[in-house]
Scaffold this active site. Structure first.
Site, PDB file in Angstrom:
ATOM      1  N   CYS A 400     109.055 -90.284   2.321  1.00 54.18           N
ATOM      2  CA  CYS A 400     109.507 -89.769   3.618  1.00 54.18           C
ATOM      3  C   CYS A 400     110.682 -90.602   4.140  1.00 54.18           C
ATOM      4  O   CYS A 400     111.795 -90.452   3.666  1.00 54.18           O
ATOM      5  CB  CYS A 400     108.343 -89.738   4.604  1.00 54.18           C
ATOM      6  SG  CYS A 400     108.651 -88.729   6.065  1.00 54.18           S
ATOM      7  N   HIS A 527     104.679 -86.493   1.400  1.00 53.41           N
ATOM      8  CA  HIS A 527     103.758 -87.633   1.330  1.00 53.41           C
ATOM      9  C   HIS A 527     102.742 -87.388   0.211  1.00 53.41           C
ATOM     10  O   HIS A 527     101.675 -86.811   0.447  1.00 53.41           O
ATOM     11  CB  HIS A 527     103.017 -87.810   2.656  1.00 53.41           C
ATOM     12  CG  HIS A 527     103.856 -88.329   3.769  1.00 53.41           C
ATOM     13  ND1 HIS A 527     103.867 -89.653   4.145  1.00 53.41           N
ATOM     14  CD2 HIS A 527     104.706 -87.696   4.603  1.00 53.41           C
ATOM     15  CE1 HIS A 527     104.695 -89.815   5.172  1.00 53.41           C
ATOM     16  NE2 HIS A 527     105.220 -88.646   5.465  1.00 53.41           N
ATOM     17  N   GLU A 529     100.701 -89.299  -1.171  1.00 54.66           N
ATOM     18  CA  GLU A 529      99.461 -90.070  -1.045  1.00 54.66           C
ATOM     19  C   GLU A 529      98.306 -89.250  -0.475  1.00 54.66           C
ATOM     20  O   GLU A 529      97.135 -89.539  -0.727  1.00 54.66           O
ATOM     21  CB  GLU A 529      99.684 -91.325  -0.190  1.00 54.66           C
ATOM     22  CG  GLU A 529      99.964 -91.086   1.282  1.00 54.66           C
ATOM     23  CD  GLU A 529     101.430 -90.942   1.609  1.00 54.66           C
ATOM     24  OE1 GLU A 529     101.801 -91.186   2.768  1.00 54.66           O
ATOM     25  OE2 GLU A 529     102.198 -90.578   0.705  1.00 54.66           O
TER      26      GLU A 529
END
Length: 602
Positions: A400, A527, A529
């Site tokens: 990001c 993102h 994750e």
């Protein structure tokens, strides 16, 4: 529908989220479909406007919900996909009740906490509990509800009262309360103290909820004498007292809970009709995985350069994604947090000790990650980290803001655009390499970003990141941003070697950047994750770890396999398959040390 309410006592942060996730993990291994709800008693509508120092990271769901980080625990443990309504806040409840009042739904009655707010809570829980959270669309059998905060907090009182009523609404055999409490062990006495737990349970019972299970958190194991005492003073049977001490990893918590008869109790209490599994086979893969995590031998050193490093919960999902990738390749994560502004040149004069310590940590790392964030502080330090990785061929992953910082640094030092910047930092910059997205930034802070799952299409460029994703034409990942790479600078950046290998559906927004000729220099606008799972690590994180241990090239050459004999995800039905070489080494090490595991015994 069966409901398990998890409450907390004595202190906040006692581990209710992991306990709630562990209940779900155990039940899921019994073939029960599970969903989860997290209740946060704050008045905010959602977690989107929080500073990470308030409640840790803001977790993002597929539907764009910005929620508490505990929902990330639920998704990772249970491999489910939750919705924004699975996170209930006081703000959401009051907003819905006030909206109904404005519409005249209450027919002119006085709107009160009881019954209107408490009824709204109960109705919300019943509605969300029946929503599917799995790809097969199956309706859940059990809903696990975590009530945030501590029993006795004034903010949580309406929710406690709602569940006092709720237990009669759904009938006793469908409702179970588990109370998580701290049993401190002061160094001055050296013995566990049960008085805080007694007081907490007494308060809970005084509010109309009697715990069916008391989960005692402690630093060290608690003996049977202490369990008997808690049982005697808290009006529960000894087998209803579950003790959880600090363990080597959170993945051992479900195993410890299961060993204390949680399945038998829930089966009887909630009439789940579970056929009791064979002890040696039950949760075997989970047990083997926990054993493997405990026996990882080699370290990989990763530096996380961020601005919220004083609270590790600020980067929970990033940390978990790194751990998932490390476990997959048989290495132990050694994560170092570096405060970004300590890398800046101004720090060399103002605080040379911090400056040199930060650079020493960065230089010693095997790989570097720059995660997302907002604001001006630490931007120059993040650029320094990007520049150092770019010049020294150090594995790098930007997420990001990490993508935006990498692009700005590249524009400044490769394209020689010295004033290149983001309009977030410098609105009147001569070279706005990063610009805001007007349709997602109308002036309000809450709920105005490009957030949630979006599609990214890969270009024809044969990139490393595309290979890591299995050479798919497109992928879907979760986003949370207000700013993007300025399309006007794309041609110049790509001509100089920074290729944007992933775009959005409209081919307007840059989603993935990769540096030509670098061992691993990847940055994503999304993102990754948030979708990383213990048994299926996120590809960008796996790439970072593989590059950091020098195995990325061989991994790609084998068609994204850790060894020639490894079975692919599709062939193994997405179950975890260890690298045979690593697994054999683990068994040999365990044999030499005289230790045994359920995996080797079986």
């Amino acid at each position: 529908m069966k409901y398990i309410l998890v409450t907390g006592g004595v202190i906040s942060g006692v581990g209710k989220g992991v306990i709630a996730s562990s209940f779900g993990t155990i039940l899921k291994h019994c073939g029960i479909h599970v969903t989860s709800i997290k209740i946060d008693p704050y008045i905010n509508i959602d977690a989107g406007t929080f500073s990470p120092y308030e409640h840790g990271e803001v977790y993002v769901l597929d539907d764009g919900g910005e929620v508490d980080l505990d929902l990330g625990n639920y998704e990772r443990f249970l491999d489910i996909t939750l919705h924004r309504d699975n996170n209930i806040t006081t703000g959401k409840i009051y907003q819905s009740v006030i909206s109904k009042e404005r519409q005249g739904d209450y027919l002119g009655k006085t709107v009160q906490v009881v019954p209107h707010i408490t009824n709204a809570i109960q109705e919300w829980v019943e509605r969300v509990a029946n929503q599917s959270v799995t790809e097969d669309g199956a309706q859940p059998d059990v809903c696990i509800i975590e009530l945030g905060g501590t029993i006795g907090d004034i903010e949580g009182m309406p929710f406690v009262e709602a569940f006092r009523q709720f237990q009669f609404r759904v009938k006793k055999e469908n409702f179970c309360c588990a109370h998580v409490s701290l049993v401190p062990q002061p160094r001055s006495t050296g013995e566990p103290k049960t008085k805080p737990t007694q007081s907490s349970v007494r308060e809970l019972r005084g509010l109309g909820l009697s715990p069916d299970l008391i989960v005692c958190r402690s630093e060290k194991p608690i003996g049977d004498v202490v369990k008997e005492k808690i049982s005697n003073f808290c009006h529960v049977a000894p087998d209803q007292v579950i003790t959880i001490h600090d363990l080597s990893s959170i993945y051992r918590v479900p195993l410890l809970m299961e060993s204390q008869g949680v399945i038998e109790f829930l089966n009887d209490r909630l009439q789940l009709h579970i056929t009791m599994p064979r002890p040696r086979c039950f949760m075997r893969k989970w047990r083997d995985l926990a054993d493997r995590i405990d026996h990882l031998r080699k370290d990989v050193n990763i530096a996380l350069v961020g601005k919220y490093t004083k609270l590790e919960d600020s980067y929970t999902s990033v940390t978990k994604a790194l751990q998932h990738a490390c476990i997959q390749v048989g290495h132990k994560l050694n994560l170092t947090y570096i405060e970004a502004d300590n890398l800046e040149a101004t720090k060399k004069t103002s605080d040379p000790v911090l400056y040199h310590e930060a650079w020493q940590k960065l230089c010693k790392s095997d790989g570097v990650i720059v995660p997302g964030g907002f604001g001006k502080r630490g931007m120059l330090g993040k650029m320094e980290a990007c520049k150092w990785c770019r010049i020294h061929n150090k594995p790098f992953l930007g997420i990001c803001l990490g993508l935006q910082v990498a692009a700005i640094e590249f524009a400044r030092n490769v394209l020689n655009l010295e004033t290149a910047n983001s309009t977030e930092i410098e609105p009147n910059t001569d070279h706005p390499v990063v610009i805001d997205m007007p349709e997602h930034n109308p002036g309000q802070m809450g709920g105005t970003m490009r957030v949630g799952k979006r599609r990214t299409r890969f270009t024809e460029h044969n990139s490393i990141i595309k290979q890591l994703y299995g050479n798919k034409e497109s992928i879907e990942e979760r986003h949370r941003h207000r700013y993007e790479i300025n399309p006007k600078y794309i041609a110049d950046l790509e001509e100089a070697g920074m290729h944007f290998v992933g775009h959005d559906d409209d081919n307007l927004r840059m989603e993935v950047a990769e540096l030509e000729g670098h061992i691993y220099y990847v940055a994503t606008q999304f993102h990754p994750e948030y979708l990383s799972r213990l048994l299926k690590p996120s590809p960008p994180f796996l790439g970072l770890i593989l590059a950091s241990i020098g195995k990325l090239k061989s991994y790609l050459a084998r068609g994204c396999r850790l060894s020639p004999n490894q079975v692919s995800d599709t062939e193994s039905d997405n179950e975890y398959v260890a690298d045979p070489l690593v697994k054999q080494q683990f068994i040999s090490d365990a044999s030499r040390s005289g230790s045994t595991t359920s995996g080797t015994n079986d």
